[in-house]
Write a protein that holds these residues in place. Sequence first.
Motif, PDB file in Angstrom:
ATOM      1  N   ASN A  11       0.824  -1.211   0.000  1.00  0.00           N
ATOM      2  CA  ASN A  11       0.000   0.000   0.000  1.00  0.00           C
ATOM      3  C   ASN A  11       0.856   1.258   0.000  1.00  0.00           C
ATOM      4  O   ASN A  11       0.548   2.224  -0.689  1.00  0.00           O
ATOM      5  N   GLY A  12       1.925   1.244   0.770  1.00  0.00           N
ATOM      6  CA  GLY A  12       2.811   2.405   0.823  1.00  0.00           C
ATOM      7  C   GLY A  12       3.496   2.655  -0.508  1.00  0.00           C
ATOM      8  O   GLY A  12       3.599   3.806  -0.947  1.00  0.00           O
ATOM      9  N   LEU A  13       3.951   1.590  -1.171  1.00  0.00           N
ATOM     10  CA  LEU A  13       4.602   1.746  -2.469  1.00  0.00           C
ATOM     11  C   LEU A  13       3.608   2.207  -3.530  1.00  0.00           C
ATOM     12  O   LEU A  13       3.951   3.005  -4.400  1.00  0.00           O
ATOM     13  N   SER A  14       2.384   1.733  -3.440  1.00  0.00           N
ATOM     14  CA  SER A  14       1.357   2.148  -4.388  1.00  0.00           C
ATOM     15  C   SER A  14       1.068   3.646  -4.238  1.00  0.00           C
ATOM     16  O   SER A  14       0.948   4.376  -5.227  1.00  0.00           O
ATOM     17  N   LYS A  15       0.974   4.097  -2.998  1.00  0.00           N
ATOM     18  CA  LYS A  15       0.736   5.518  -2.739  1.00  0.00           C
ATOM     19  C   LYS A  15       1.920   6.358  -3.221  1.00  0.00           C
ATOM     20  O   LYS A  15       1.747   7.414  -3.819  1.00  0.00           O
TER      21      LYS A  15
END
Length: 60
Positions: A11-15
């Motif tokens: 999720n952090g990398l996607s954001k």
Amino acid sequence: MSRKLVPDAKNGLSKFKTEIARELGVPFSDYNGDLTARQCGSVGGEMVKRMVAEYESHLK
């Protein structure tokens, strides 16, 4: 078999990817099949560049 070392990182990398794409003016969405390899590469390259810079700043 592939397993995630840090499952919450997705999720952090996607954001992070969305943020970089917005800064570069690349129209990322749920479907990115219309983007050129150059556009996708510029986002990925900038992500790596910033992650390496962040890592190096912690080494000093």
